[in-house]
Write a protein that holds these residues in place. Structure first.
Motif, PDB file in Angstrom:
ATOM      1  N   MET A 241       0.946  -1.241  -0.130  1.00 45.40           N
ATOM      2  CA  MET A 241       0.089   0.090   0.023  1.00 45.40           C
ATOM      3  C   MET A 241       0.902   1.422   0.006  1.00 45.40           C
ATOM      4  O   MET A 241       1.937   1.065   0.441  1.00 45.40           O
ATOM      5  N   VAL A 242       0.445   2.218  -0.750  1.00 46.27           N
ATOM      6  CA  VAL A 242       1.244   3.597  -0.721  1.00 46.27           C
ATOM      7  C   VAL A 242       0.285   4.479   0.031  1.00 46.27           C
ATOM      8  O   VAL A 242      -0.912   4.718  -0.438  1.00 46.27           O
ATOM      9  N   HIS A 243       0.935   5.071   0.881  1.00 47.06           N
ATOM     10  CA  HIS A 243       0.338   6.193   1.619  1.00 47.06           C
ATOM     11  C   HIS A 243       0.879   7.543   1.431  1.00 47.06           C
ATOM     12  O   HIS A 243       2.132   7.633   1.411  1.00 47.06           O
ATOM     13  N   VAL A 244       0.126   8.469   1.332  1.00 43.28           N
ATOM     14  CA  VAL A 244       0.427  10.087   1.138  1.00 43.28           C
ATOM     15  C   VAL A 244      -0.188  10.755   2.269  1.00 43.28           C
ATOM     16  O   VAL A 244      -1.524  10.593   2.291  1.00 43.28           O
ATOM     17  N   LEU A 245       0.531  11.662   3.070  1.00 44.07           N
ATOM     18  CA  LEU A 245      -0.053  12.565   3.945  1.00 44.07           C
ATOM     19  C   LEU A 245      -0.656  13.833   3.179  1.00 44.07           C
ATOM     20  O   LEU A 245       0.318  14.267   2.343  1.00 44.07           O
ATOM     21  N   VAL A 246      -1.699  14.413   3.443  1.00 43.96           N
ATOM     22  CA  VAL A 246      -2.121  15.527   2.891  1.00 43.96           C
ATOM     23  C   VAL A 246      -1.905  16.651   3.866  1.00 43.96           C
ATOM     24  O   VAL A 246      -2.540  16.669   4.943  1.00 43.96           O
ATOM     25  N   ARG A 247      -0.923  17.734   3.791  1.00 45.10           N
ATOM     26  CA  ARG A 247      -0.560  18.521   4.674  1.00 45.10           C
ATOM     27  C   ARG A 247      -1.288  20.043   4.242  1.00 45.10           C
ATOM     28  O   ARG A 247      -0.956  20.523   3.226  1.00 45.10           O
ATOM     29  N   ASP A 248      -1.775  20.792   5.378  1.00 46.13           N
ATOM     30  CA  ASP A 248      -2.481  21.889   5.113  1.00 46.13           C
ATOM     31  C   ASP A 248      -3.450  21.963   3.683  1.00 46.13           C
ATOM     32  O   ASP A 248      -3.480  23.131   3.143  1.00 46.13           O
ATOM     33  N   ASN A 249      -4.285  21.174   3.685  1.00 47.79           N
ATOM     34  CA  ASN A 249      -4.941  21.078   2.482  1.00 47.79           C
ATOM     35  C   ASN A 249      -4.380  21.067   1.308  1.00 47.79           C
ATOM     36  O   ASN A 249      -5.068  21.394   0.188  1.00 47.79           O
ATOM     37  N   ASN A 250      -3.113  20.962   1.111  1.00 48.81           N
ATOM     38  CA  ASN A 250      -2.350  20.819  -0.407  1.00 48.81           C
ATOM     39  C   ASN A 250      -2.695  19.621  -0.822  1.00 48.81           C
ATOM     40  O   ASN A 250      -1.696  18.765  -1.113  1.00 48.81           O
ATOM     41  N   VAL A 251      -3.527  19.528  -1.732  1.00 53.82           N
ATOM     42  CA  VAL A 251      -3.732  18.289  -2.573  1.00 53.82           C
ATOM     43  C   VAL A 251      -2.873  18.066  -3.696  1.00 53.82           C
ATOM     44  O   VAL A 251      -2.574  17.104  -3.944  1.00 53.82           O
ATOM     45  N   ASP A 252      -2.626  19.149  -4.150  1.00 52.62           N
ATOM     46  CA  ASP A 252      -1.619  19.074  -5.454  1.00 52.62           C
ATOM     47  C   ASP A 252      -0.308  18.606  -5.096  1.00 52.62           C
ATOM     48  O   ASP A 252       0.381  17.795  -5.715  1.00 52.62           O
ATOM     49  N   GLN A 253       0.240  19.093  -4.003  1.00 53.46           N
ATOM     50  CA  GLN A 253       1.573  18.662  -3.389  1.00 53.46           C
ATOM     51  C   GLN A 253       1.294  17.117  -3.051  1.00 53.46           C
ATOM     52  O   GLN A 253       2.381  16.086  -3.501  1.00 53.46           O
ATOM     53  N   ALA A 254       0.200  16.586  -2.605  1.00 58.72           N
ATOM     54  CA  ALA A 254      -0.015  15.259  -2.088  1.00 58.72           C
ATOM     55  C   ALA A 254       0.033  14.455  -3.309  1.00 58.72           C
ATOM     56  O   ALA A 254       0.401  13.499  -3.506  1.00 58.72           O
ATOM     57  N   LEU A 255      -0.712  14.891  -4.460  1.00 63.08           N
ATOM     58  CA  LEU A 255      -0.996  14.271  -5.748  1.00 63.08           C
ATOM     59  C   LEU A 255       0.524  14.008  -6.398  1.00 63.08           C
ATOM     60  O   LEU A 255       0.684  12.830  -6.957  1.00 63.08           O
ATOM     61  N   ARG A 256       1.397  15.158  -6.409  1.00 58.76           N
ATOM     62  CA  ARG A 256       2.762  14.807  -7.011  1.00 58.76           C
ATOM     63  C   ARG A 256       3.560  13.837  -6.098  1.00 58.76           C
ATOM     64  O   ARG A 256       4.224  12.812  -6.811  1.00 58.76           O
ATOM     65  N   ALA A 257       3.280  13.872  -4.766  1.00 61.26           N
ATOM     66  CA  ALA A 257       4.141  12.875  -4.000  1.00 61.26           C
ATOM     67  C   ALA A 257       3.659  11.368  -4.388  1.00 61.26           C
ATOM     68  O   ALA A 257       4.455  10.544  -4.538  1.00 61.26           O
ATOM     69  N   LEU A 258       2.260  11.323  -4.521  1.00 61.40           N
ATOM     70  CA  LEU A 258       1.799  10.009  -4.803  1.00 61.40           C
ATOM     71  C   LEU A 258       2.248   9.264  -6.096  1.00 61.40           C
ATOM     72  O   LEU A 258       2.546   8.242  -6.534  1.00 61.40           O
ATOM     73  N   LYS A 259       2.055  10.323  -7.279  1.00 63.30           N
ATOM     74  CA  LYS A 259       2.526   9.969  -8.471  1.00 63.30           C
ATOM     75  C   LYS A 259       4.020   9.625  -8.414  1.00 63.30           C
ATOM     76  O   LYS A 259       4.450   8.366  -9.289  1.00 63.30           O
ATOM     77  N   LYS A 260       4.987  10.309  -7.727  1.00 63.14           N
ATOM     78  CA  LYS A 260       6.391   9.896  -7.557  1.00 63.14           C
ATOM     79  C   LYS A 260       6.614   8.508  -7.175  1.00 63.14           C
ATOM     80  O   LYS A 260       7.545   7.596  -7.368  1.00 63.14           O
ATOM     81  N   LYS A 261       5.853   8.397  -5.868  1.00 56.53           N
ATOM     82  CA  LYS A 261       5.832   7.095  -5.261  1.00 56.53           C
ATOM     83  C   LYS A 261       5.665   5.678  -6.137  1.00 56.53           C
ATOM     84  O   LYS A 261       6.092   4.778  -6.177  1.00 56.53           O
ATOM     85  N   MET A 262       4.411   6.103  -6.970  1.00 55.63           N
ATOM     86  CA  MET A 262       3.897   4.974  -7.741  1.00 55.63           C
ATOM     87  C   MET A 262       5.032   4.603  -8.888  1.00 55.63           C
ATOM     88  O   MET A 262       5.069   3.658  -9.266  1.00 55.63           O
ATOM     89  N   GLN A 263       5.496   5.945  -9.292  1.00 55.56           N
ATOM     90  CA  GLN A 263       6.483   5.465 -10.384  1.00 55.56           C
ATOM     91  C   GLN A 263       7.699   4.845  -9.832  1.00 55.56           C
ATOM     92  O   GLN A 263       8.090   3.913 -10.546  1.00 55.56           O
TER      93      GLN A 263
END
Length: 68
Positions: A1-23
């Motif tokens: 499972m890949v987990h990403v935390l969303v900090r300060d309601n910054n969904v764009d940053q969390a999405l970028r981190a998720l894509k990087k982890k998935m890659q």
């Protein structure tokens, strides 16, 4: 499972981190491979070609390090 935390309601940053982890984990590549059925002979040929590509890449890197 890949987990990403969303900090300060910054969904764009969390999405970028998720894509990087998935890659990094190879999930995108696996999804692309599973999109269509791959015959066992095609799978063997692809895996063999990938192994040759990896070995040539490692040989190139080794030669660069040794100064050839």
């Amino acid at each position: 499972m890949v987990h990403v935390l969303v900090r300060d309601n910054n969904v764009d940053q969390a999405l970028r981190a998720l894509k990087k982890k998935m890659q990094r984990e190879g999930i995108f590549r696996e999804m692309k491979l599973r999109r269509n059925y791959e015959k066992p002979s095609e799978k063997r040929a692809r895996e063999k070609a990938e192994a040759v590509r990896r070995s040539r890449k490692m040989l190139r890197k080794r030669m660069d390090r040794e100064g050839f």
